[in-house]
Design a protein around this motif. Structure first.
Motif, PDB file in Angstrom:
ATOM      1  N   PRO A 129       9.938  14.691  -5.495  1.00  0.00           N
ATOM      2  CA  PRO A 129      10.029  15.124  -4.090  1.00  0.00           C
ATOM      3  C   PRO A 129       9.740  14.037  -3.052  1.00  0.00           C
ATOM      4  O   PRO A 129      10.445  13.964  -2.031  1.00  0.00           O
ATOM      5  CB  PRO A 129       8.991  16.254  -4.007  1.00  0.00           C
ATOM      6  N   TRP A 130       8.717  13.199  -3.249  1.00  0.00           N
ATOM      7  CA  TRP A 130       8.450  12.152  -2.249  1.00  0.00           C
ATOM      8  C   TRP A 130       9.682  11.261  -2.044  1.00  0.00           C
ATOM      9  O   TRP A 130      10.074  10.980  -0.914  1.00  0.00           O
ATOM     10  CB  TRP A 130       7.285  11.267  -2.709  1.00  0.00           C
ATOM     11  N   GLY A 131      10.247  10.800  -3.164  1.00  0.00           N
ATOM     12  CA  GLY A 131      11.387   9.884  -3.079  1.00  0.00           C
ATOM     13  C   GLY A 131      12.627  10.568  -2.523  1.00  0.00           C
ATOM     14  O   GLY A 131      13.330  10.004  -1.681  1.00  0.00           O
ATOM     15  N   SER A 185       0.823  -1.216   0.000  1.00  0.00           N
ATOM     16  CA  SER A 185       0.000   0.000   0.000  1.00  0.00           C
ATOM     17  C   SER A 185       0.851   1.257   0.000  1.00  0.00           C
ATOM     18  O   SER A 185       2.075   1.214   0.162  1.00  0.00           O
ATOM     19  CB  SER A 185      -0.931  -0.006   1.215  1.00  0.00           C
ATOM     20  N   GLY A 186       0.163   2.385  -0.148  1.00  0.00           N
ATOM     21  CA  GLY A 186       0.837   3.672  -0.276  1.00  0.00           C
ATOM     22  C   GLY A 186       0.879   4.468   1.012  1.00  0.00           C
ATOM     23  O   GLY A 186       0.522   3.983   2.098  1.00  0.00           O
ATOM     24  N   LEU A 187       1.334   5.697   0.865  1.00  0.00           N
ATOM     25  CA  LEU A 187       1.514   6.620   1.992  1.00  0.00           C
ATOM     26  C   LEU A 187       0.241   6.723   2.818  1.00  0.00           C
ATOM     27  O   LEU A 187      -0.854   6.836   2.264  1.00  0.00           O
ATOM     28  CB  LEU A 187       1.876   8.009   1.459  1.00  0.00           C
ATOM     29  N   THR A 188       0.404   6.724   4.098  1.00  0.00           N
ATOM     30  CA  THR A 188      -0.641   6.864   5.134  1.00  0.00           C
ATOM     31  C   THR A 188      -1.436   5.581   5.380  1.00  0.00           C
ATOM     32  O   THR A 188      -2.293   5.558   6.253  1.00  0.00           O
ATOM     33  CB  THR A 188      -1.662   8.009   4.854  1.00  0.00           C
ATOM     34  N   CYS A 189      -1.154   4.518   4.613  1.00  0.00           N
ATOM     35  CA  CYS A 189      -1.990   3.312   4.716  1.00  0.00           C
ATOM     36  C   CYS A 189      -1.510   2.342   5.797  1.00  0.00           C
ATOM     37  O   CYS A 189      -0.342   2.329   6.189  1.00  0.00           O
ATOM     38  CB  CYS A 189      -2.006   2.570   3.385  1.00  0.00           C
ATOM     39  N   THR A 190      -2.442   1.505   6.220  1.00  0.00           N
ATOM     40  CA  THR A 190      -2.141   0.272   6.946  1.00  0.00           C
ATOM     41  C   THR A 190      -2.591  -0.876   6.030  1.00  0.00           C
ATOM     42  O   THR A 190      -2.977  -0.643   4.877  1.00  0.00           O
ATOM     43  CB  THR A 190      -2.922   0.193   8.262  1.00  0.00           C
ATOM     44  N   SER A 222      -7.179   7.590  -6.039  1.00  0.00           N
ATOM     45  CA  SER A 222      -7.821   6.982  -4.872  1.00  0.00           C
ATOM     46  C   SER A 222      -8.101   5.497  -5.048  1.00  0.00           C
ATOM     47  O   SER A 222      -7.880   4.912  -6.114  1.00  0.00           O
ATOM     48  CB  SER A 222      -9.159   7.692  -4.615  1.00  0.00           C
ATOM     49  N   TYR A 223      -8.656   4.916  -3.997  1.00  0.00           N
ATOM     50  CA  TYR A 223      -9.076   3.516  -4.061  1.00  0.00           C
ATOM     51  C   TYR A 223     -10.303   3.323  -4.947  1.00  0.00           C
ATOM     52  O   TYR A 223     -10.617   2.202  -5.308  1.00  0.00           O
ATOM     53  CB  TYR A 223      -9.276   2.946  -2.649  1.00  0.00           C
ATOM     54  N   TYR A 224     -11.017   4.409  -5.328  1.00  0.00           N
ATOM     55  CA  TYR A 224     -12.058   4.249  -6.350  1.00  0.00           C
ATOM     56  C   TYR A 224     -11.419   3.797  -7.661  1.00  0.00           C
ATOM     57  O   TYR A 224     -11.962   2.959  -8.389  1.00  0.00           O
ATOM     58  CB  TYR A 224     -12.822   5.567  -6.564  1.00  0.00           C
ATOM     59  N   SER A 241       1.114   3.464  -5.680  1.00  0.00           N
ATOM     60  CA  SER A 241       1.840   4.689  -5.358  1.00  0.00           C
ATOM     61  C   SER A 241       3.174   4.361  -4.698  1.00  0.00           C
ATOM     62  O   SER A 241       4.014   3.699  -5.314  1.00  0.00           O
ATOM     63  CB  SER A 241       0.951   5.589  -4.493  1.00  0.00           C
ATOM     64  N   MET A 242       3.417   4.742  -3.440  1.00  0.00           N
ATOM     65  CA  MET A 242       4.641   4.299  -2.766  1.00  0.00           C
ATOM     66  C   MET A 242       4.750   2.775  -2.816  1.00  0.00           C
ATOM     67  O   MET A 242       5.848   2.219  -2.957  1.00  0.00           O
ATOM     68  CB  MET A 242       4.635   4.785  -1.310  1.00  0.00           C
ATOM     69  N   GLY A 243       3.634   2.094  -2.709  1.00  0.00           N
ATOM     70  CA  GLY A 243       3.641   0.623  -2.767  1.00  0.00           C
ATOM     71  C   GLY A 243       3.860   0.094  -4.174  1.00  0.00           C
ATOM     72  O   GLY A 243       4.391  -1.002  -4.358  1.00  0.00           O
ATOM     73  N   GLU A 257      -5.301  -2.193   6.198  1.00  0.00           N
ATOM     74  CA  GLU A 257      -6.764  -2.147   6.087  1.00  0.00           C
ATOM     75  C   GLU A 257      -7.282  -1.299   4.925  1.00  0.00           C
ATOM     76  O   GLU A 257      -8.432  -1.471   4.518  1.00  0.00           O
ATOM     77  CB  GLU A 257      -7.364  -1.653   7.407  1.00  0.00           C
ATOM     78  N   ASN A 258      -6.466  -0.377   4.386  1.00  0.00           N
ATOM     79  CA  ASN A 258      -6.971   0.418   3.256  1.00  0.00           C
ATOM     80  C   ASN A 258      -7.331  -0.489   2.091  1.00  0.00           C
ATOM     81  O   ASN A 258      -8.405  -0.382   1.504  1.00  0.00           O
ATOM     82  CB  ASN A 258      -5.922   1.450   2.821  1.00  0.00           C
ATOM     83  N   PHE A 259      -6.419  -1.399   1.776  1.00  0.00           N
ATOM     84  CA  PHE A 259      -6.683  -2.317   0.656  1.00  0.00           C
ATOM     85  C   PHE A 259      -7.812  -3.276   0.999  1.00  0.00           C
ATOM     86  O   PHE A 259      -8.724  -3.488   0.188  1.00  0.00           O
ATOM     87  CB  PHE A 259      -5.417  -3.104   0.299  1.00  0.00           C
ATOM     88  N   SER A 275       4.922  14.147   9.332  1.00  0.00           N
ATOM     89  CA  SER A 275       4.408  14.377   7.971  1.00  0.00           C
ATOM     90  C   SER A 275       3.879  13.072   7.382  1.00  0.00           C
ATOM     91  O   SER A 275       4.305  11.986   7.773  1.00  0.00           O
ATOM     92  CB  SER A 275       5.500  14.963   7.072  1.00  0.00           C
ATOM     93  N   TYR A 276       2.969  13.234   6.411  1.00  0.00           N
ATOM     94  CA  TYR A 276       2.332  12.036   5.846  1.00  0.00           C
ATOM     95  C   TYR A 276       3.255  11.264   4.916  1.00  0.00           C
ATOM     96  O   TYR A 276       2.998  10.094   4.626  1.00  0.00           O
ATOM     97  CB  TYR A 276       1.046  12.425   5.099  1.00  0.00           C
ATOM     98  N   ASP A 277       4.346  11.915   4.441  1.00  0.00           N
ATOM     99  CA  ASP A 277       5.177  11.277   3.413  1.00  0.00           C
ATOM    100  C   ASP A 277       6.538  10.838   3.924  1.00  0.00           C
ATOM    101  O   ASP A 277       7.459  10.581   3.150  1.00  0.00           O
ATOM    102  CB  ASP A 277       5.328  12.197   2.190  1.00  0.00           C
TER     103      ASP A 277
HETATM  104  N1  LIG Z   1      -2.931  14.166   1.173  1.00  0.00           N
HETATM  105  C1  LIG Z   1      -3.129  12.777   1.454  1.00  0.00           C
HETATM  106  C2  LIG Z   1      -1.984  12.037   0.832  1.00  0.00           C
HETATM  107  C3  LIG Z   1      -1.993  10.589   1.155  1.00  0.00           C
HETATM  108  C4  LIG Z   1      -2.508   9.711   0.050  1.00  0.00           C
HETATM  109  O1  LIG Z   1      -3.100  10.125  -0.924  1.00  0.00           O
HETATM  110  N2  LIG Z   1      -2.243   8.423   0.233  1.00  0.00           N
HETATM  111  C5  LIG Z   1      -2.611   7.472  -0.759  1.00  0.00           C
HETATM  112  C6  LIG Z   1      -1.357   6.844  -1.263  1.00  0.00           C
HETATM  113  S1  LIG Z   1      -0.276   8.112  -1.920  1.00  0.00           S
HETATM  114  C7  LIG Z   1       1.171   7.348  -2.313  1.00  0.00           C
HETATM  115  O2  LIG Z   1       1.746   6.524  -1.738  1.00  0.00           O
HETATM  116  C8  LIG Z   1      -3.539   6.447  -0.147  1.00  0.00           C
HETATM  117  O3  LIG Z   1      -3.577   5.301  -0.556  1.00  0.00           O
HETATM  118  N3  LIG Z   1      -4.314   6.885   0.846  1.00  0.00           N
HETATM  119  C9  LIG Z   1      -5.198   6.018   1.584  1.00  0.00           C
HETATM  120  C10 LIG Z   1      -6.582   5.872   1.026  1.00  0.00           C
HETATM  121  O4  LIG Z   1      -7.326   5.046   1.587  1.00  0.00           O
HETATM  122  O5  LIG Z   1      -6.931   6.535   0.035  1.00  0.00           O
HETATM  123  C11 LIG Z   1      -3.235  12.551   2.939  1.00  0.00           C
HETATM  124  O6  LIG Z   1      -2.519  13.210   3.702  1.00  0.00           O
HETATM  125  O7  LIG Z   1      -4.020  11.690   3.343  1.00  0.00           O
END
Ligand SMILES: N[C@@H](CCC(=O)N[C@@H](CSC=O)C(=O)NCC(=O)O)C(=O)O
Length: 277
Positions: free
Chosen positions: A179-181, A50-55, A256-258, A146-148, A57-59, A94-96
């Motif tokens: 920038p993220w990387g 998964s990507g940034l901010t996830c556990t 997004s996950y949509y 994304s990050m994942g 459970e997002n997936f 920070s989220y990243d």
């Molecule tokens: N501004 C957002 C940025 C975080 C975000 O968009 N996270 C994505 C992955 S981005 C790249 O790795 C994500 O999967 N979010 C979880 C979700 O369920 O959508 C913020 O600060 O949340």
């Protein structure tokens, strides 16, 4: 391992576990979806990063992947995106970067190097644990967002033969150039740019000898497309290295996950084609 929950879905079961990780020296949580076929024989595994901010459970809650996984007979393993339960300086600012943003690297800079070892966790420790604990075969594929997606591409390219296939949604394909990387690699890996390069899919693919296609889906309305993702960098590198790439630009879809839930079935079918004889 401590079982946290088990939830039935499409005649299979979604399990969550907590375990003590030797890679991160913390507890880690992961989820595994076992399709109904796992009751009768070992099944292949798709690892999802998964990507940034996830556990995990997002997936599991948003991707809508389990109906197709049950149909195809695929297990799906979802690790967390960083160690948890620590309070390192700046870790939660920070989220990243830091918690929820491990970038699937083995950090070499203090204080991150004691715990932020998500590359070793995903490549070595977790598959060993999964294959020793669940009715899965040794066959595995890898995907992510994304990050994942960056993590999935890098892990596939650095471990030839270990994964039958790789796919990604909106991956960070060229982390040393965005920038993220750059933020994450500077703090996790320090000044050694050769180490940065060893976690960059656009650079790694130029040395790869790959005949199987790589699958990427990217939304055209993704707000991170221009600044952070830049899939054309990877497309150009694949073309130069004669690596087959299917890059689907999906009109109107965002990050997004949509977006993920709209195309996850086709990614699972892509992996099943290689995983299931
Ligand atoms: N501004 C957002 C940025 C975080 C975000 O968009 N996270 C994505 C992955 S981005 C790249 O790795 C994500 O999967 N979010 C979880 C979700 O369920 O959508 C913020 O600060 O949340």
């Amino acid at each position: 391992m401590e079982q946290l929950s088990v939830t039935r879905a499409f005649e299979g079961d979604l399990h969550r576990y907590k375990h003590s990780s030797s890679s991160t020296s913390t507890n880690m949580v992961f989820a595994i979806y076992l399709p109904p076929q796992a009751k009768n024989h070992p099944v292949p595994v798709v690892y999802w990063l998964s990507g940034l901010t996830c556990t995990d459970e997002n997936f599991t809650q948003k991707a809508g992947a389990f109906k197709m996984a049950a149909q195809l007979g695929l297990a799906i393993v979802c690790p967390d995106t960083s160690p948890r339960g620590l309070d390192l300086p700046g870790e939660h600012d920070s989220y990243d970067f830091g918690s929820g943003a491990g970038f699937y690297v083995d950090a070499t800079s203090s204080p991150w190097s004691d715990h932020y070892r998500m590359y070793s966790y995903v490549v070595d420790e977790l598959p060993t644990l999964i294959e020793g604990s669940f009715p899965v075969s040794g066959k595995k594929a890898i995907s992510g967002h994304s990050m994942g997606g960056h993590g999935a591409l890098v892990i596939y390219l650095r471990n030839p033969g270990a994964y039958t296939s790789v796919s990604a949604f909106a991956p960070v394909v060229h982390p040393t150039a965005v920038p993220w990387g750059q933020k994450a690699f500077q703090r996790y890996l320090g000044d050694d740019k050769s180490l940065w390069d060893s976690y960059d899919a656009t650079l790694l693919v130029q040395q790869a000898e790959i005949s199987d296609p790589i699958l990427i889906d990217q939304g055209s309305s993704d707000s991170f497309l221009e600044e952070q993702l830049q899939p054309d960098h990877f497309k150009t590198a694949c073309a130069r290295a004669n690596v087959p790439l299917t890059l689907n630009l999906r009109a109107g879809y965002d990050h997004s996950y949509y977006f993920i839930s709209s195309f996850i079935d086709s990614h699972l079918e892509f992996h099943a084609h290689k995983l299931i004889d």
